[in-house]
Design a protein around this motif. Structure first.
Motif, PDB file in Angstrom:
ATOM      1  N   ARG A 127      31.125  57.815  54.171  1.00 40.90           N
ATOM      2  CA  ARG A 127      30.692  57.010  55.316  1.00 40.90           C
ATOM      3  C   ARG A 127      31.920  56.348  55.919  1.00 40.90           C
ATOM      4  N   VAL A 128      32.091  56.512  57.235  1.00 36.65           N
ATOM      5  CA  VAL A 128      33.208  55.881  57.937  1.00 36.65           C
ATOM      6  C   VAL A 128      32.794  54.481  58.373  1.00 36.65           C
ATOM      7  N   VAL A 129      33.663  53.504  58.112  1.00 40.70           N
ATOM      8  CA  VAL A 129      33.364  52.112  58.461  1.00 40.70           C
ATOM      9  C   VAL A 129      34.498  51.544  59.298  1.00 40.70           C
ATOM     10  N   GLY A 130      34.197  50.500  60.054  1.00 42.10           N
ATOM     11  CA  GLY A 130      35.196  49.823  60.867  1.00 42.10           C
ATOM     12  C   GLY A 130      35.945  48.757  60.098  1.00 42.10           C
ATOM     13  N   LYS A 131      36.816  48.071  60.811  1.00 40.41           N
ATOM     14  CA  LYS A 131      37.721  47.098  60.200  1.00 40.41           C
ATOM     15  C   LYS A 131      36.972  45.997  59.447  1.00 40.41           C
ATOM     16  N   HIS A 132      35.923  45.458  60.059  1.00 46.41           N
ATOM     17  CA  HIS A 132      35.261  44.306  59.463  1.00 46.41           C
ATOM     18  C   HIS A 132      34.473  44.685  58.209  1.00 46.41           C
ATOM     19  N   GLU A 133      33.814  45.827  58.228  1.00 47.45           N
ATOM     20  CA  GLU A 133      33.083  46.229  57.029  1.00 47.45           C
ATOM     21  C   GLU A 133      34.046  46.611  55.912  1.00 47.45           C
ATOM     22  N   LEU A 134      35.184  47.205  56.278  1.00 44.62           N
ATOM     23  CA  LEU A 134      36.164  47.562  55.246  1.00 44.62           C
ATOM     24  C   LEU A 134      36.672  46.313  54.529  1.00 44.62           C
ATOM     25  N   MET A 135      36.718  45.178  55.230  1.00 50.87           N
ATOM     26  CA  MET A 135      37.189  43.946  54.603  1.00 50.87           C
ATOM     27  C   MET A 135      36.300  43.518  53.440  1.00 50.87           C
ATOM     28  N   GLN A 136      35.078  44.034  53.385  1.00 53.53           N
ATOM     29  CA  GLN A 136      34.214  43.751  52.249  1.00 53.53           C
ATOM     30  C   GLN A 136      34.682  44.473  50.987  1.00 53.53           C
ATOM     31  N   HIS A 137      35.596  45.431  51.166  1.00 49.80           N
ATOM     32  CA  HIS A 137      36.124  46.200  50.037  1.00 49.80           C
ATOM     33  C   HIS A 137      37.618  45.965  49.821  1.00 49.80           C
ATOM     34  N   VAL A 138      38.366  45.769  50.928  1.00 48.63           N
ATOM     35  CA  VAL A 138      39.815  45.590  50.858  1.00 48.63           C
ATOM     36  C   VAL A 138      40.178  44.392  51.721  1.00 48.63           C
ATOM     37  N   ASN A 139      40.596  43.319  51.101  1.00 50.79           N
ATOM     38  CA  ASN A 139      40.904  42.095  51.832  1.00 50.79           C
ATOM     39  C   ASN A 139      42.341  42.138  52.340  1.00 50.79           C
ATOM     40  N   SER A 140      42.546  42.997  53.360  1.00 51.38           N
ATOM     41  CA  SER A 140      43.866  43.156  53.966  1.00 51.38           C
ATOM     42  C   SER A 140      43.690  43.396  55.457  1.00 51.38           C
ATOM     43  N   LEU A 156      41.257  39.322  41.134  1.00 55.61           N
ATOM     44  CA  LEU A 156      41.338  40.622  41.801  1.00 55.61           C
ATOM     45  C   LEU A 156      40.232  40.819  42.829  1.00 55.61           C
ATOM     46  N   LYS A 157      39.085  40.203  42.597  1.00 59.68           N
ATOM     47  CA  LYS A 157      37.970  40.352  43.526  1.00 59.68           C
ATOM     48  C   LYS A 157      38.287  39.748  44.894  1.00 59.68           C
ATOM     49  N   GLU A 158      39.274  38.862  44.953  1.00 63.38           N
ATOM     50  CA  GLU A 158      39.684  38.329  46.248  1.00 63.38           C
ATOM     51  C   GLU A 158      40.466  39.369  47.044  1.00 63.38           C
ATOM     52  N   LEU A 159      41.040  40.346  46.347  1.00 62.60           N
ATOM     53  CA  LEU A 159      41.768  41.421  47.010  1.00 62.60           C
ATOM     54  C   LEU A 159      40.893  42.655  47.192  1.00 62.60           C
ATOM     55  N   LEU A 160      40.176  43.024  46.139  1.00 64.59           N
ATOM     56  CA  LEU A 160      39.334  44.225  46.136  1.00 64.59           C
ATOM     57  C   LEU A 160      37.930  43.813  45.708  1.00 64.59           C
ATOM     58  N   PRO A 161      37.140  43.257  46.632  1.00 64.62           N
ATOM     59  CA  PRO A 161      35.830  42.705  46.267  1.00 64.62           C
ATOM     60  C   PRO A 161      34.894  43.678  45.574  1.00 64.62           C
ATOM     61  N   SER A 162      34.969  44.973  45.915  1.00 62.93           N
ATOM     62  CA  SER A 162      34.053  45.950  45.309  1.00 62.93           C
ATOM     63  C   SER A 162      34.702  46.737  44.174  1.00 62.93           C
ATOM     64  N   ASP A 163      35.962  46.362  43.814  1.00 66.09           N
ATOM     65  CA  ASP A 163      36.668  47.009  42.705  1.00 66.09           C
ATOM     66  C   ASP A 163      36.767  48.516  42.926  1.00 66.09           C
ATOM     67  N   THR A 164      37.043  48.910  44.173  1.00 69.36           N
ATOM     68  CA  THR A 164      37.128  50.331  44.521  1.00 69.36           C
ATOM     69  C   THR A 164      38.582  50.709  44.764  1.00 69.36           C
ATOM     70  N   PRO A 165      39.057  51.807  44.184  1.00 67.59           N
ATOM     71  CA  PRO A 165      40.446  52.218  44.417  1.00 67.59           C
ATOM     72  C   PRO A 165      40.669  52.645  45.861  1.00 67.59           C
ATOM     73  N   VAL A 166      41.904  52.491  46.308  1.00 67.03           N
ATOM     74  CA  VAL A 166      42.250  52.716  47.709  1.00 67.03           C
ATOM     75  C   VAL A 166      43.496  53.586  47.803  1.00 67.03           C
ATOM     76  N   TYR A 167      43.506  54.504  48.772  1.00 65.36           N
ATOM     77  CA  TYR A 167      44.790  54.971  49.290  1.00 65.36           C
ATOM     78  C   TYR A 167      44.697  55.008  50.793  1.00 65.36           C
ATOM     79  N   ASP A 168      45.853  54.900  51.471  1.00 65.46           N
ATOM     80  CA  ASP A 168      45.815  54.751  52.921  1.00 65.46           C
ATOM     81  C   ASP A 168      46.267  56.036  53.605  1.00 65.46           C
TER      82      ASP A 168
END
Length: 470
Positions: free
Chosen positions: A189-202, A304-316
């Motif tokens: 599922r593709v998400v926008g900037k604001h929804e992504l912030m629920q997973h990656v606080n950057s 860590l939840k302040e950075l990665l709230p859903s504890d999901t790995p990321v690559y950009d």
């Protein structure tokens, strides 16, 4: 042979590595954590010390010899013994000592840098669908099946994110998700900037792709777990046993080591990735080696939840990607870059610390406890190179992972075993992918890779919305 399953410590133990230092693969820890000529990296430090297998010291005979104790070798060996094949595995260092036990531990679908769109371009619909599911749904479920079958704790977590560093990259991510749905796999599922912030606080990202199929794992625990299963089924492992030559004869394949000769009556599996060409003259050089870098922070001052709230790995979606995930004791594992010449620990430390602070500027006092390098290889067309050859007896080899392949390597190990036993033709599907030889490619890697980066940088200035990940 009775050996223990891999078992996690409550926290890391700073200690000397039991792996011999190989080539330009180094490990670093700060002096305040201990002083060792070759310290253990994060993965080894987070596990209890494990079984040491003896070196080969005699001439032996088996049906199939597997050369290399990484994920490909241990998976192939495991699946061969599960089908009753007399199998021996030899490793020149220790199980998981190379890329298989040193990578980022992220489980992503695809065949090296080939994702669904590339498969559709190169194959008809049914073949592309089959290949995609082989490298995605089947690869992920196989790891889970093995973990359940042998009751392994692998720190397996579900879910993965690809974060877009440019708003134009969302177009490519959407096209990739559409291609996956076209091939019958709908986990994205593709998400926008604001929804992504629920997973990656950057604030670095414009949105991203949420992938519930991918995930994360402790790669060294996985590697050791595969070897554990192999031994449970009667397989034999010899560590500190380097292969010097492989020769086909009328009555089998003879493999020479410094302290013994192994006669493989039926087959040999070259599970040594980019080193295959050293042992077989007819094995063409289709890969270029490159070096990658990973670090793990000290326990962070913020949750860590302040950075990665859903504890999901990321690559950009950078050309030189950043990838990261939370690990034990509130630490952040962070990796990136790919270079033709190996960086020093000091340069790598500075680079990775800078990237962490760029992605998460809210981290005021972050320190690195572990930094290490790794070696992988890439092909010209971006797909892993799978080969089956030999005059009288089948010899298997796979290389060219481009730093993407934890789950797929395990699945290909099963495909090799199934091919040998006549159970499936999945490996034949992989060998149908054509690869280009690279003349002097390995020697020129320190020049070619910087040139490719420079060319990409110029292209990115002209068209910054075009997504090309390395």
């Amino acid at each position: 042979m009775q050996i223990n399953k891999p078992k996690f410590l409550e926290d890391v133990e700073f200690k000397a590595s039991h792996q011999a230092q190989s080539g330009k693969e180094w490990n670093w820890i700060p002096d305040t954590r201990g002083q060792f000529p070759h310290p253990a990296n994060y993965y080894e430090s987070s596990l209890q010390d494990w079984h040491h297998f003896d070196a080969l010291n005699a001439d032996i005979v088996c049906d199939v010899l597997v050369i290399g104790g990484g994920l490909l070798g241990t998976s192939t060996a495991l699946h061969l013994t599960e089908q009753g094949v007399d199998t021996v595995l030899v490793e020149k260092n220790r199980i998981g000592g190379a890329a298989s036990g040193r990578n980022g531990g992220q489980l992503t679908p695809g065949l090296a840098r080939w994702e669904a769109e590339e498969m559709i371009r190169h194959f008809g619909y049914e073949d592309a669908k089959r290949l995609w599911h082989f490298t995605s749904t089947e690869a992920m479920s196989l790891i889970d099946d093995i973990a359940a079958r042998y009751a392994l704790d692998l720190q397996r977590k579900q879910g993965h994110i690809t974060a877009a560093v440019h708003e134009g990259h969302l177009v490519a991510l959407t096209q990739g998700a559409d291609a996956r749905k076209y091939l019958g796999e709908d986990h994205t599922r593709v998400v926008g900037k604001h929804e992504l912030m629920q997973h990656v606080n950057s604030d670095n990202y414009f949105g991203g792709l949420l992938d519930s199929l991918g995930g994360q794992i402790h790669p060294l625990a996985l590697n050791r777990g595969l070897a554990y299963g192999f031994c449970q089924n009667g397989g034999k492992v010899y560590e500190q046993t380097e292969v010097l030559s492989v020769q086909e004869r009328d009555d089998g394949i003879y493999v020479t080591t410094p302290t013994g000769v192994i006669k493989a009556r039926k087959s040999v599996v070259m599970a040594v990735h980019h080193a295959s060409f050293k042992l077989l003259e007819q094995h063409n050089q289709t890969t270029i080696p490159f070096y990658t870098y990973v670090c793990t922070t000290a326990p962070l001052e913020v949750d860590l939840k302040e950075l990665l709230p859903s504890d999901t790995p990321v690559y950009d979606t950078q050309f030189q990607i950043d990838y990261y995930r939370g690990v034990s004791q509130n630490r952040l594992l962070f990796g990136g870059e790919g270079t033709g010449s190996c960086w020093t620990p000091e340069k790598t430390h500075q680079y990775l610390l800078g990237r962490i602070q760029h992605v998460f500027p809210q981290l005021q006092n972050v320190a690195l406890d572990f930094v290490w390098s790794g070696t992988t290889d890439l092909t010209m067309n971006g797909a892993a190179d799978s080969r089956k050859f030999g005059d009288q007896y089948p010899i298997y080899a796979v290389q060219g992972w481009s730093g993407h392949g934890v789950a797929q390597t395990v699945r290909i190990g099963k495909a090799i075993a199934d091919d040998f036993c006549g159970q499936a033709d999945d490996f034949q599907m992989l060998t149908s992918i054509q690869h280009q030889d690279i003349l002097f490619g390995r020697a020129l890697a320190p020049v070619v890779i910087p040139m490719a980066k420079s060319a990409y940088s110029l292209g990115a200035m002209v068209n910054p919305g075009k997504m090309v990940s390395f």
